[in-house]
Design an enzyme around this catalytic site. Structure first.
Site, mmCIF file in Angstrom:
data_model
loop_
_atom_site.group_PDB
_atom_site.id
_atom_site.type_symbol
_atom_site.label_atom_id
_atom_site.label_comp_id
_atom_site.label_asym_id
_atom_site.label_seq_id
_atom_site.Cartn_x
_atom_site.Cartn_y
_atom_site.Cartn_z
ATOM 1 N N TRP A 111 0.847 -1.194 0.000
ATOM 2 C CA TRP A 111 0.000 0.000 0.000
ATOM 3 C C TRP A 111 0.882 1.244 0.000
ATOM 4 C CZ3 TRP A 111 -2.995 -4.149 0.676
ATOM 5 C CH2 TRP A 111 -4.371 -4.032 0.433
ATOM 6 N N ASP A 169 1.116 3.435 3.411
ATOM 7 C CA ASP A 169 1.675 2.520 4.404
ATOM 8 C C ASP A 169 3.187 2.406 4.213
ATOM 9 O OD1 ASP A 169 -1.193 1.717 3.890
ATOM 10 O OD2 ASP A 169 -0.796 0.418 5.598
ATOM 11 N N ASP A 179 -10.721 6.033 4.935
ATOM 12 C CA ASP A 179 -11.746 5.588 3.990
ATOM 13 C C ASP A 179 -13.192 5.814 4.420
ATOM 14 O OD1 ASP A 179 -9.328 4.544 3.268
ATOM 15 O OD2 ASP A 179 -9.974 2.467 3.214
ATOM 16 N N TYR A 205 -13.927 1.293 11.798
ATOM 17 C CA TYR A 205 -13.037 1.912 10.862
ATOM 18 C C TYR A 205 -13.161 3.420 10.633
ATOM 19 C CZ TYR A 205 -9.895 0.091 7.511
ATOM 20 O OH TYR A 205 -8.771 -0.237 6.867
ATOM 21 N N GLU A 221 -3.893 -2.361 14.554
ATOM 22 C CA GLU A 221 -4.187 -1.394 13.487
ATOM 23 C C GLU A 221 -4.731 -0.084 14.068
ATOM 24 O OE1 GLU A 221 -6.762 -3.158 10.625
ATOM 25 O OE2 GLU A 221 -6.615 -1.517 9.184
HETATM 26 C C1 2M8 Z 1 -7.314 0.725 4.710
HETATM 27 O O1 2M8 Z 1 -7.778 0.807 3.373
HETATM 28 C C2 2M8 Z 1 -7.942 -0.348 2.532
HETATM 29 C C3 2M8 Z 1 -8.254 0.179 1.150
HETATM 30 O O2 2M8 Z 1 -7.177 0.920 0.668
HETATM 31 C C4 2M8 Z 1 -9.038 -1.266 3.010
HETATM 32 O O3 2M8 Z 1 -9.831 -0.899 3.892
HETATM 33 O O4 2M8 Z 1 -9.127 -2.393 2.471
HETATM 34 C C5 2M8 Z 1 -7.076 2.164 5.199
HETATM 35 O O5 2M8 Z 1 -6.899 2.211 6.600
HETATM 36 C C6 2M8 Z 1 -5.873 2.775 4.485
HETATM 37 O O6 2M8 Z 1 -5.543 4.020 5.037
HETATM 38 C C7 2M8 Z 1 -4.667 1.857 4.554
HETATM 39 O O7 2M8 Z 1 -3.650 2.367 3.732
HETATM 40 C C8 2M8 Z 1 -4.999 0.419 4.115
HETATM 41 C C9 2M8 Z 1 -3.858 -0.563 4.359
HETATM 42 O O8 2M8 Z 1 -3.357 -0.438 5.671
HETATM 43 O O9 2M8 Z 1 -6.148 -0.063 4.826
#
Ligand code: 2M8
Length: 422
Positions: free
Chosen positions: A33, A36, A161, A348, A392
């Site tokens: 990502w 990240d 998100d 979330y 997380e």
């Molecule tokens: C979360 O986002 C992803 C989509 O990109 C998901 O929910 O599947 C978010 O917290 C985002 O900020 C983060 O980069 C990603 C991976 O940690 O997870």
């Protein structure tokens, strides 16, 4: 405790290392990502600077011809259905969306951790043109409002998100029917999250509709074809930090720092002029399609505190200390207003506290002479990680961990906090 925590954090990053980058989590997020990787590199630099450079290099290598850095780079070795929407949905080895631009800041800090190794690898001279093209994409192609700010065309681009700030613009999006979704994030067999902690099916239906529409129009960045277009204060603040970092990088490699200094000043002016709300004492996102301010108090509105020379740092700190975010009492910085009727401590980005946004607020407190509050927040972040592990996100009232365990940016930013005393 410090040594143990450092060792445990380094072990998480080692276990999540995928060969040339780090997965955010072995369970929920099995690919690379974008933002990240930037946070991960900021922590990795303290234990393995060469790997930190590789982390950023592998993301930069996936840059599109138009300059965008994709929000996910898919690992071809991972089964296609391990994450949805995966490579099959995008029809490519990356997603076509973007995420907040933390990369130049990370590149500069990674360089500073090991200048000799970085010079030997030619790290900054190779990264600089790619970072410059990335920022150009954001500033030119994504200025959908024509006011000098970056617009996001999908909630996933914000990183936050499921933020309540996106509820109003999302309500206008026709969701893909639930039956057509192949959500993998809720699969208990794969050790994934519980439904109460993740976005709802309705939200997912809307995310998928927007992503498919963007893909199907060939990733054209135009306001009238976007079903969602918002100016987010955190993304724009991070671009300011990124341009400040580019000033330093340019000077280091013998390029001209002046355009980056100008960009940082212009973006700061637009950010404060367009998204700061003096009555609210915070930054608020703006919905470009509906032409309205999105008046949810979220952590994205506090992150501009990390911008140097911010003229409104005082009132912003006051808001952080007030009842909505309870800095100094809450565990980390809540993602959403603690007093809002729809505040949810576990779902979330609708209440829980995250390490990356809290780390950005911590940097902001330090940048604006709030050493006491910064030290307190740092201590709280470390205590939470020592108690709950590298989760997380956490419940801001209790500090209980939620979401994925052994989450990479949590471990990485703990390493960074441990390496910085105050
Ligand atoms: C979360 O986002 C992803 C989509 O990109 C998901 O929910 O599947 C978010 O917290 C985002 O900020 C983060 O980069 C990603 C991976 O940690 O997870």
């Amino acid at each position: 405790m410090t040594g143990e925590l450092r060792g445990a954090a380094a072990r998480v990053l080692a276990a999540n290392w995928a060969g040339a980058w780090t997965v955010p989590s072995r369970t929920l997020y099995p690919h690379q990502w974008s933002w990240d990787s930037a946070f991960i590199a900021l922590g990795l630099r303290h234990v393995a600077p060469g790997r930190a450079r590789q982390e950023l290099n592998s993301l930069l290598a996936a840059q599109w011809a138009d300059g965008r850095l994709p929000h996910i780079v898919f690992d071809p070795a991972v089964p296609a259905d391990a994450y949805f929407p995966g490579p099959g949905f995008w029809g490519a080895r990356t997603s076509g969306l973007v995420q907040p631009p933390v990369h130049a800041l990370a590149a500069w800090e990674v360089f500073r951790a090991d200048p000799a190794g970085a010079r030997h690898d030619g790290f900054l001279p190779a990264a600089y043109p790619r970072l410059a093209a990335w920022h150009r994409y954001l500033r030119d192609r994504r200025d959908l409002g024509g006011d000098g700010l970056v617009a996001l065309i999908h909630p996933w681009e914000s990183g936050t998100d499921n933020s309540p700030a996106w509820d109003a613009p999302l309500a206008a999006v026709d969701p893909v029917p639930i039956g057509a979704l192949q959500r993998r994030d809720l699969d208990p067999a794969a050790g994934h999250a519980t439904a109460a902690e993740r976005p709802t099916d309705l939200d997912y239906g809307r995310y998928v509709r927007l992503a498919a529409a963007y893909r199907d129009r060939g990733y054209a960045d135009t306001l009238d074809t976007s079903g969602f277009a918002v100016e987010d204060p955190m993304t724009n603040a991070l671009l300011v930090l990124a341009e400040h970092a580019m000033t330093a990088i340019a000077a280091e490699i013998g390029a001209d720092p002046a355009p980056h200094r100008t960009a940082a000043a212009e973006l700061t002016g637009a950010l404060v002029g367009r998204l700061y709300d003096a009555d609210a004492g915070t930054f608020l996102a703006r919905d470009l399609l509906a032409g309205r301010v999105l008046d949810a108090y979220t952590v994205a509105g506090l992150v501009p505190l990390a911008v140097p020379d911010l003229p409104v740092a005082g009132p912003l700190v006051k808001t952080a200390l007030g009842e909505r975010f309870q800095l100094g009492t809450a565990h980390l910085v809540p993602s959403y207003d603690l007093t809002a009727p729809d505040f949810d401590p576990a779902r979330y980005w609708r209440g829980p506290a995250w390490y990356n946004t809290s780390w950005l607020v911590w940097r902001g407190l330090r940048a604006h002479g709030e050493a006491g509050h910064a030290a307190d927040l740092r201590a709280r972040m470390l205590a939470c990680a020592a108690r709950a592990g590298f989760r997380e996100y956490v419940d801001p009232h209790t500090g209980a961990g939620h979401g994925s365990a052994d989450f990479s940016w949590t471990a990485a930013l703990v390493l960074d906090l441990l390496a910085t005393r105050a």
